[in-house]
Design an enzyme around this catalytic site. Structure first.
Site: not given
Length: 476
Positions: A277, A308, A344, A362
């Site tokens: 990580e 999109w 997460n 995004w």
């Protein structure tokens, strides 16, 4: 004794602080200074949650410096002009700082270093944020890595546990030279939004002491079993070190060394999973350094032509405030608003819902996270969103669409996370807590104010995403 300005930025600590260490070892009297200059950060000026954390972290750093006999100057203005004026006022011979890797900051710092050196000052920067500098790792062809596994394999092969540096118990006082006293944090940083950040501090303690406490808590309670527990939304199975690492309240070298030194009581799988990580954090910064357009544009150029959906304001607002009708998504968004943080695994679920089921670019999600996350790190935030959207480095394929009901059943099996953050659903039996629209009578009786249906049908949203991706492939 000559003096050096130690320019604090996102490295708000004294332990293992390379700029402070260099000043002391070279015989300079360190003058600690922080300059608030959000307009120099390009299109990514710090968000409200970051500002709230930064105020507390700077106050903690100031207290630590005063306890050691020094003090922190907190100023607001153009960085170069402020450093030049302060150097002239104090007679400082040098300006020392640790590097940052955001594109706008890298360019700014290069200009500052050049200007200071031209003015006759010693200007030097150090690595205080990463295990490796972005230019230290490359493929056999000399290119930057775009896939995590070979990147991390190379990094682990080359990495050696570093020598870390302990902050001295005492520091020389900058009062021995002429340094301004009429500066304060209240003049330099904006005041926090009243009451909004209250919930942050029930979970976090900003500052270097808080970072050490978080690391000790993780080593003592969560590292053992981390590989399995890290994905469980309702458990405290993650380190929650991300805001401390972002603000540099603890060095990543110190964290990595502590994990490796944890001893034989920790299973190698748990230790390696956490180090990986840290590797993803590293990878995100390396990608951003080599591809500085990624905070604004897709790394995968194919998605420049992707279809999109138009970002309808009502849909975006419902997603932002936990009113999508999908319990695990709403739980995550409410946790974010109240605590400045989100688990997460849940970050991936809420991002997949926005970019796949709603097919919203995004960037809209990244901007909201940027304003509301206490660990809003440009490299990590960009990496996380582009990974989930399928547009970035080593990204999940666009055709991988998380089913939020399946994800909730797997990673919140007893519904505790949903019950905590969407309490109006807590009275529902467990199956209905994952997909309440499947039992409309129960939903109407127990949670009359909760949305009756998800924003889009799960199967229809998934199919529309796949069709848009298939259309993109046909045009290439």
């Amino acid at each position: 004794m000559g003096a050096a300005l130690v320019w604090f930025r996102d490295d708000l600590r004294l332990d293992d602080q390379p700029a402070l260490r260099a000043a002391l070892e070279r015989g300079w009297l360190p003058i600690p200074v922080y300059i608030h200059a959000p307009d120099e950060e390009g299109g990514w000026a710090p968000g409200a949650a970051s500002d709230a954390w930064r105020r507390r972290s700077l106050a903690a750093l100031s207290a630590e410096l005063e306890r050691r006999g020094s003090r922190l100057l907190v100023l607001h203005g153009p960085s170069l002009g402020t450093l030049q004026a302060l150097a002239a006022l104090t007679g400082a011979e040098a300006v020392l700082w640790t590097r940052r890797y955001e594109p706008a900051i890298e360019q700014r710092d290069a200009r500052i270093k050049r200007s200071l050196r031209q003015a006759g000052l010693h200007a030097e920067s150090f690595n205080g944020s990463l295990l490796f500098e972005p230019w230290e790792l490359a493929t056999k062809q000399g290119d930057p890595y775009r896939v995590f596994t070979p990147f991390w394999r190379s990094a682990r092969a080359q990495w050696r546990v570093p020598e870390t540096w302990d902050a001295p118990a005492q520091l020389p006082s900058p009062d021995a030279i002429e340094a301004p006293h009429d500066v304060s944090m209240d003049h330099a940083l904006p005041a926090p939004v009243p009451a909004w950040d209250t919930g942050f501090w029930k979970r976090f303690n900003a500052g270097e002491a808080g970072a050490r406490e978080a690391l000790a808590r993780f080593l003592g309670a969560s590292l053992d079993g981390y590989a399995a527990a890290r994905d469980m939304a309702a458990e405290a199975g993650t380190s929650r070190l991300s805001p401390h690492l972002h603000f540099g309240e603890i060095s990543v070298q110190r964290v990595a060394a502590s994990i490796i030194d944890a001893g034989d009581g920790v299973a190698p799988a748990d230790r390696d999973r956490f180090l990986a990580e840290l590797g993803w954090r590293e990878f995100a910064h390396h990608v951003m350094h080599h591809f500085p357009h990624v905070p604004e544009r897709d790394l995968d150029p194919r998605f420049e032509d992707f279809r999109w959906a138009r970002p309808l304001q009502a849909r975006l607002d419902a997603w932002r405030h936990g009113r999508t009708g999908v319990p695990i998504v709403d739980a995550g968004m409410r946790e974010l608003w109240h605590t400045g943080w989100m688990h997460n695994r849940v970050r991936m679920i809420v991002a997949s819902w926005l970019t796949k089921h709603l097919r919203v670019h995004w960037q809209h999600g990244a901007r909201w996270f940027w304003d509301t996350l206490v660990d809003a790190d440009l490299a990590n935030n960009t990496q996380g969103w582009q990974w989930t959207a399928g547009t970035g480095a080593d990204a999940a394929p666009y055709f991988r669409v998380f089913n939020p009901v399946t994800q909730a059943r797997k990673f919140d099996p007893d519904g505790a996370y949903v019950a905590r953050w969407v309490p109006e659903l807590a009275a529902l039996p467990l199956p209905a807590r994952f997909a309440p629209w499947e039992q409309p009578d129960l939903l109407r009786r127990h949670a009359p104010g909760y949305p009756r249906m998800p924003q889009v049908d799960l199967a229809e949203g998934r199919q529309a995403a796949l069709e848009a991706f298939a259309a993109l492939k046909r045009t290439r």
